[in-house]
Design a protein around this motif. Structure first.
Motif, PDB file in Angstrom:
ATOM      1  N   GLY A 248       0.833  -1.180   0.000  1.00  0.00           N
ATOM      2  CA  GLY A 248       0.000   0.000   0.000  1.00  0.00           C
ATOM      3  C   GLY A 248       0.875   1.239   0.000  1.00  0.00           C
ATOM      4  N   HIS A 249       0.436   2.267   0.736  1.00  0.00           N
ATOM      5  CA  HIS A 249       1.186   3.518   0.753  1.00  0.00           C
ATOM      6  C   HIS A 249       2.574   3.328   1.359  1.00  0.00           C
ATOM      7  N   ALA A 250       2.635   2.550   2.434  1.00  0.00           N
ATOM      8  CA  ALA A 250       3.884   2.421   3.188  1.00  0.00           C
ATOM      9  C   ALA A 250       4.617   1.148   2.812  1.00  0.00           C
ATOM     10  N   MET A 251       5.312   1.205   1.695  1.00  0.00           N
ATOM     11  CA  MET A 251       6.032   0.014   1.221  1.00  0.00           C
ATOM     12  C   MET A 251       7.167  -0.387   2.149  1.00  0.00           C
ATOM     13  N   MET A 252       7.660   0.542   2.970  1.00  0.00           N
ATOM     14  CA  MET A 252       8.737   0.198   3.909  1.00  0.00           C
ATOM     15  C   MET A 252       8.262  -0.725   5.018  1.00  0.00           C
ATOM     16  N   PHE A 253       6.946  -0.846   5.189  1.00  0.00           N
ATOM     17  CA  PHE A 253       6.388  -1.785   6.149  1.00  0.00           C
ATOM     18  C   PHE A 253       5.816  -3.020   5.456  1.00  0.00           C
ATOM     19  N   ASP A 254       5.109  -2.830   4.346  1.00  0.00           N
ATOM     20  CA  ASP A 254       4.495  -3.958   3.633  1.00  0.00           C
ATOM     21  C   ASP A 254       5.536  -4.904   3.044  1.00  0.00           C
ATOM     22  N   GLU A 255       6.571  -4.341   2.442  1.00  0.00           N
ATOM     23  CA  GLU A 255       7.632  -5.156   1.824  1.00  0.00           C
ATOM     24  C   GLU A 255       8.982  -4.658   2.340  1.00  0.00           C
ATOM     25  N   GLN A 256       9.177  -4.833   3.636  1.00  0.00           N
ATOM     26  CA  GLN A 256      10.345  -4.262   4.303  1.00  0.00           C
ATOM     27  C   GLN A 256      11.663  -4.758   3.720  1.00  0.00           C
ATOM     28  N   LYS A 258      12.330  -6.011   0.689  1.00  0.00           N
ATOM     29  CA  LYS A 258      12.560  -5.463  -0.649  1.00  0.00           C
ATOM     30  C   LYS A 258      12.879  -3.975  -0.576  1.00  0.00           C
ATOM     31  N   PHE A 259      12.178  -3.274   0.300  1.00  0.00           N
ATOM     32  CA  PHE A 259      12.418  -1.838   0.442  1.00  0.00           C
ATOM     33  C   PHE A 259      13.869  -1.566   0.826  1.00  0.00           C
ATOM     34  N   ASN A 260      14.341  -2.247   1.871  1.00  0.00           N
ATOM     35  CA  ASN A 260      15.714  -2.022   2.322  1.00  0.00           C
ATOM     36  C   ASN A 260      16.731  -2.434   1.268  1.00  0.00           C
ATOM     37  N   SER A 261      16.429  -3.508   0.548  1.00  0.00           N
ATOM     38  CA  SER A 261      17.333  -3.961  -0.512  1.00  0.00           C
ATOM     39  C   SER A 261      17.419  -2.934  -1.633  1.00  0.00           C
ATOM     40  N   GLU A 262      16.271  -2.416  -2.070  1.00  0.00           N
ATOM     41  CA  GLU A 262      16.254  -1.426  -3.149  1.00  0.00           C
ATOM     42  C   GLU A 262      16.883  -0.112  -2.693  1.00  0.00           C
ATOM     43  N   LEU A 263      16.673   0.252  -1.432  1.00  0.00           N
ATOM     44  CA  LEU A 263      17.272   1.482  -0.923  1.00  0.00           C
ATOM     45  C   LEU A 263      18.794   1.357  -0.883  1.00  0.00           C
ATOM     46  N   LEU A 264      19.281   0.223  -0.419  1.00  0.00           N
ATOM     47  CA  LEU A 264      20.737   0.016  -0.388  1.00  0.00           C
ATOM     48  C   LEU A 264      21.320  -0.015  -1.798  1.00  0.00           C
TER      49      LEU A 264
END
Length: 284
Positions: A248-256, A258-264
């Motif tokens: 949803g809006h907060a992808m850093m919680f829904d797909e934590q 993947k989020f951290n991987s893409e951010l790194l």
């Protein structure tokens, strides 16, 4: 380490400064505060990044003046922090309203101190519908769903808003925690920042962004329609869109993960682009 930076109108802005290395500045969404990025602060310093979390005026630990919640004012507050901390070649991370303020900063202050930009569930190019912009929520619906209920029963408003935040039902306990962060905001800051979301238009700002930019977008987002991310990408030359299919809006919680991987991935590319060595990784 936490500290305050006093800005132009004698308002004190709270800044959390964690780790050493390449600076990464985090701008939170409405109506939370810098702590919403807790699960990035616990990872990035191990990888050689310095996390700088800022509470917007009216939110978290920052002062809450009665007036001055425009995107111009918040972008000026950000510049004051960047100047005070002597930040250069940083990544600027803006989530939701934070993405709107980040975009205004890049245009208004020519991206001073920023070499790379990440917009996440961003309230750009425009959050509410206009005669020449048919996307997302109407101004009337924003008034009825966010502003009027905040005057009448802010806890109820936050509870209902929180239901739209994630797509994954198992994240309910995390949303209770996030809601507790939103309670730390001032009532009038919550209202006046929502008025800025309702009234501001960033279409003229996006074309002035000329640093490498990535756009993260949850495809189940019920707050910032995924079409906004597509329009934002079209407006920023060379930008890249990363879709989170199960968020949803907060992808850093829904797909934590993947989020951290893409951010790194994004930050490591920034390090290579800038030819800047990261601080030694630490397995804490």
């Amino acid at each position: 380490m936490g500290r305050y930076v006093q800005v132009e109108d004698n308002v004190k802005i709270y800044v959390e400064d964690i780790g050493e290395g390449i600076p990464v500045i985090f701008l939170h969404g409405w109506p939370a505060n810098h702590l919403m990025f807790e699960y990035q602060y616990s990872i990035l310093p191990k990888e050689g990044y310095r996390c700088i979390g800022i509470d917007f005026r009216g939110f978290g630990k920052s002062d809450a003046p009665w007036e001055s919640y425009s995107f111009d004012r918040m972008a000026d507050d950000l510049k004051a922090v960047i100047d005070e901390l002597h930040i250069e070649n940083a990544a600027l991370i803006g989530f939701s309203m934070g993405g709107a303020v980040a975009s205004r900063y890049m245009a208004r202050h020519q991206g001073k101190g920023i070499s790379h930009l990440a917009l996440m569930g961003s309230a750009t190019p425009v959050f509410t519908q206009r005669p020449d912009f048919e996307y997302n929520i109407t101004k009337e619906d924003l008034n009825e769903q966010l502003i009027i209920p905040t005057y009448e029963d802010r806890p109820k408003m936050l509870s209902q808003f929180g239901l739209k935040f994630t797509h994954t039902k198992s994240k309910a306990p995390m949303m209770v925690w996030l809601e507790s962060l939103c309670f730390q905001a001032s009532n009038h800051g919550t209202i006046k920042a929502a008025e800025s979301l309702r009234d501001e238009d960033l279409r003229g700002d996006l074309q002035h962004i000329n640093v490498p930019t990535v756009i993260f977008q949850g495809q189940k987002d019920k707050i910032c329609d995924p079409q906004l991310a597509e329009l934002t990408q079209q407006s920023i030359a060379g930008s890249r869109l990363v879709e989170f299919e199960h968020s949803g809006h907060a992808m850093m919680f829904d797909e934590q993960e993947k989020f951290n991987s893409e951010l790194l991935l994004f930050l490591n590319q920034m390090s290579r682009d800038n030819h800047t060595p990261r601080a030694a990784s630490r397995n804490l």
